[in-house]
Design a protein around this motif. Structure first.
Motif, PDB file in Angstrom:
ATOM      1  N   THR A 159       0.626  -1.474  -0.044  1.00  0.00           N
ATOM      2  CA  THR A 159      -0.043  -0.073   0.101  1.00  0.00           C
ATOM      3  C   THR A 159       0.886   1.135  -0.002  1.00  0.00           C
ATOM      4  O   THR A 159       0.486   2.475   0.285  1.00  0.00           O
ATOM      5  CB  THR A 159      -0.844  -0.192   1.367  1.00  0.00           C
ATOM      6  OG1 THR A 159      -0.080  -0.014   2.604  1.00  0.00           O
ATOM      7  CG2 THR A 159      -1.814  -1.066   1.238  1.00  0.00           C
ATOM      8  N   GLY A 160       2.170   1.051  -0.348  1.00  0.00           N
ATOM      9  CA  GLY A 160       2.872   2.491  -0.457  1.00  0.00           C
ATOM     10  C   GLY A 160       3.535   3.113   0.790  1.00  0.00           C
ATOM     11  O   GLY A 160       3.837   4.228   0.540  1.00  0.00           O
ATOM     12  N   SER A 180      -0.744  -6.241  -7.590  1.00  0.00           N
ATOM     13  CA  SER A 180      -2.229  -6.109  -7.099  1.00  0.00           C
ATOM     14  C   SER A 180      -2.530  -4.439  -7.540  1.00  0.00           C
ATOM     15  O   SER A 180      -2.191  -3.736  -6.760  1.00  0.00           O
ATOM     16  CB  SER A 180      -2.202  -6.197  -5.513  1.00  0.00           C
ATOM     17  OG  SER A 180      -3.521  -5.694  -5.181  1.00  0.00           O
ATOM     18  N   ALA A 181      -3.436  -4.347  -8.295  1.00  0.00           N
ATOM     19  CA  ALA A 181      -4.282  -3.025  -8.567  1.00  0.00           C
ATOM     20  C   ALA A 181      -4.877  -2.405  -7.331  1.00  0.00           C
ATOM     21  O   ALA A 181      -4.750  -1.167  -7.065  1.00  0.00           O
ATOM     22  CB  ALA A 181      -5.381  -3.372  -9.535  1.00  0.00           C
ATOM     23  N   GLY A 188      -1.889   4.941  -3.957  1.00  0.00           N
ATOM     24  CA  GLY A 188      -2.185   6.232  -4.393  1.00  0.00           C
ATOM     25  C   GLY A 188      -3.298   7.190  -3.619  1.00  0.00           C
ATOM     26  O   GLY A 188      -3.041   8.079  -3.265  1.00  0.00           O
ATOM     27  N   ARG A 189      -3.915   6.550  -2.651  1.00  0.00           N
ATOM     28  CA  ARG A 189      -4.794   7.160  -1.582  1.00  0.00           C
ATOM     29  C   ARG A 189      -3.734   7.685  -0.469  1.00  0.00           C
ATOM     30  O   ARG A 189      -4.008   8.629  -0.002  1.00  0.00           O
ATOM     31  CB  ARG A 189      -6.119   6.419  -1.203  1.00  0.00           C
ATOM     32  CG  ARG A 189      -6.896   5.989  -2.438  1.00  0.00           C
ATOM     33  CD  ARG A 189      -8.193   5.598  -1.876  1.00  0.00           C
ATOM     34  NE  ARG A 189      -8.135   4.435  -1.020  1.00  0.00           N
ATOM     35  CZ  ARG A 189      -8.105   3.275  -1.159  1.00  0.00           C
ATOM     36  NH1 ARG A 189      -8.164   2.972  -2.591  1.00  0.00           N
ATOM     37  NH2 ARG A 189      -8.004   2.042  -0.293  1.00  0.00           N
ATOM     38  N   SER A 198       0.828  12.973  -8.082  1.00  0.00           N
ATOM     39  CA  SER A 198       1.330  11.779  -8.644  1.00  0.00           C
ATOM     40  C   SER A 198       2.629  12.001  -9.776  1.00  0.00           C
ATOM     41  O   SER A 198       3.113  11.217 -10.263  1.00  0.00           O
ATOM     42  CB  SER A 198       0.081  11.107  -9.223  1.00  0.00           C
ATOM     43  OG  SER A 198      -0.499  11.798 -10.266  1.00  0.00           O
ATOM     44  N   GLY A 199       2.652  13.179 -10.111  1.00  0.00           N
ATOM     45  CA  GLY A 199       3.669  13.579 -11.030  1.00  0.00           C
ATOM     46  C   GLY A 199       4.911  12.770 -10.936  1.00  0.00           C
ATOM     47  O   GLY A 199       5.297  12.195 -12.139  1.00  0.00           O
ATOM     48  N   GLU A 200       5.578  12.764  -9.994  1.00  0.00           N
ATOM     49  CA  GLU A 200       6.822  12.253  -9.686  1.00  0.00           C
ATOM     50  C   GLU A 200       6.947  11.165  -8.962  1.00  0.00           C
ATOM     51  O   GLU A 200       7.757  10.661  -8.729  1.00  0.00           O
ATOM     52  CB  GLU A 200       7.839  13.278  -9.229  1.00  0.00           C
ATOM     53  CG  GLU A 200       8.101  14.632 -10.032  1.00  0.00           C
ATOM     54  CD  GLU A 200       8.580  14.436 -11.313  1.00  0.00           C
ATOM     55  OE1 GLU A 200       9.459  13.466 -11.516  1.00  0.00           O
ATOM     56  OE2 GLU A 200       8.287  14.964 -12.372  1.00  0.00           O
TER      57      GLU A 200
END
Length: 308
Positions: A159-160, A180-181, A188-189, A198-200
Motif C-alpha cells: 500500500t505504498g 495488485s491493482a 495512491g490514496r 502523482s507527477g513524480e
C-alpha cells in the motif's frame, strides 16, 4: 489466568501509550503474545482495536482459545474502546502455495492513522492484514531521513507506506511496483492523503520479477520487502523468498546508482541470507530495526545493503 492477560495489557497500554503519544504514533502494538498461554496480538489503530488470535495446534482443533471471550472483555475494558470498533480475527498458518492474505469482507471501511509526520489509511475489517506493517516503522523513518533528492524504488510496494516515507522526505521521484491493482490504488490514496501529487511518483502494476528483467535506469534508494511466497495470478510461475532471493538481490544491485542503498527485509522466520559473492556491503539491522512495541523479536529480518 485471565487476570494475567488483563494485567499485562494494562501495563503495556500505560507504558507504551506514553511512548506512542511522544512519538505521535496512533497505530501501535499494545500486546504481542507476551504471555505464551495468551497467544493474541492487540493493536491500536486510532479509535479502533485490531485483535488477532494465534491459536496453537491443540486450540485450533478445539475451535480456538478457551479464554477468547475473556480476552475480548479485557481489551474493551482496559483500552476503553467501543465494542463496535474491536475487529477480531484468527490467524491460521498458510501452507506454501496459497495466497498470503485472503479477503474476509468487503466493507471498504478505512481509518486514518498517524506515524509521526506520516498519515496512512488502514482497513481493519476486510483482510487479515490491515494495510500497514507496524514492524517496519523504524525502517520507514530511515527511508524518510535518507530520501531527500534521491530516486527511490519500492518493490512489492503493497500500500505504498515506504513510498509515502520517501516522498514526504523529499525524494526527487519514486517508482512503486506491485502486482495488485487493489494495493496500488490504496498506495495512491496514501500518497494523496499526505499531499503528494502523482507527477513524480509512478505506480506500476507488474510482476516485480518480470519488471526487474526489463528495467532500465538507476535508483539511489531501493526498498525490497517481498512476501515469503506467492502464486498470485499474473505471475510467471511462483515466488519463494528463500529460493529466489539471490537472483532478486542481484537484479536490484544491478539497478543501484553509485553509492545507492537497498533495504531488504523478509518476514519468513526460517530465512537464511546467502550473501556469498554479492558485490555489496551488507549490514543486518535486526533486531534494532524492530520498534519497541514488538515483544516478539522475530517479526522480520532486515538488512541495509550498499552497492560495492
Amino acid at each position: 489466568m485471565a487476570s494475567a492477560f488483563g494485567d499485562r495489557l494494562r501495563k503495556n497500554a500505560r507504558h507504551l501509550g506514553r511512548w506512542a503519544r511522544r512519538a505521535g504514533v496512533t497505530a501501535w502494538r499494545v500486546y504481542d503474545r507476551d504471555i505464551p498461554e495468551w497467544p493474541f496480538v492487540v493493536e491500536r489503530y486510532g479509535p479502533a482495536v485490531h485483535l488477532v488470535e494465534y491459536p496453537r495446534r491443540a486450540e485450533r482443533a478445539a475451535g480456538g482459545h478457551p479464554g477468547r471471550e475473556e480476552v475480548l472483555a479485557a481489551v474493551i475494558e482496559v483500552l476503553e474502546v467501543d465494542p463496535a470498533l474491536v475487529f477480531t480475527k484468527t490467524h491460521a498458518p498458510q501452507p506454501w502455495g496459497r495466497p498470503r492474505y485472503g479477503r474476509l469482507a468487503d466493507t471498504g471501511a478505512e481509518i486514518e492513522v498517524q506515524e509521526g509526520p506520516l498519515r496512512f489509511l488502514v482497513n481493519l475489517a476486510d483482510r487479515l492484514d490491515t494495510g500497514l506493517f507496524l514492524d517496519h516503522r523504524n525502517t520507514r523513518a530511515r527511508v524518510r531521513e535518507e530520501s531527500r533528492g534521491k530516486r527511490m524504488l519500492n518493490l512489492f510496494a503493497y500500500t505504498g507506506s515506504f513510498t509515502v516515507a520517501a516522498a514526504t522526505g523529499g525524494a526527487a521521484r519514486t517508482t512503486s511496483v506491485d502486482l495488485s491493482a487493489t494495493y496500488l490504488d490504496w498506495a495512491g490514496r496514501n500518497l494523496a492523503l499526505n499531499g503528494i501529487r502523482s507527477g513524480e511518483h509512478a505506480l506500476v502494476r507488474a510482476d516485480c520479477l518480470r519488471w526487474l528483467e526489463e528495467a532500465r535506469g538507476a535508483w539511489d534508494l531501493v526498498v525490497l520487502d517481498p512476501p515469503p511466497h506467492s502464486t498470485s495470478k499474473g505471475m510467471r510461475g511462483d515466488f519463494n523468498v528463500q529460493r529466489d532471493h539471490r537472483r532478486l538481490l542481484e537484479a536490484v544491485l544491478g539497478l543501484l546508482a553509485p553509492g545507492g542503498v537497498l533495504y531488504f527485509s523478509t518476514s519468513y522466520r526460517g530465512f537464511r541470507l546467502e550473501p556469498e559473492g554479492l558485490p555489496a556491503r551488507i549490514e543486518e539491522l535486526t533486531p534494532r530495526s524492530l520498534p519497541p512495541d514488538f515483544h516478539q523479536r522475530d517479526a522480520h529480518r532486515c538488512w541495509r545493503i550498499e552497492g560495492a
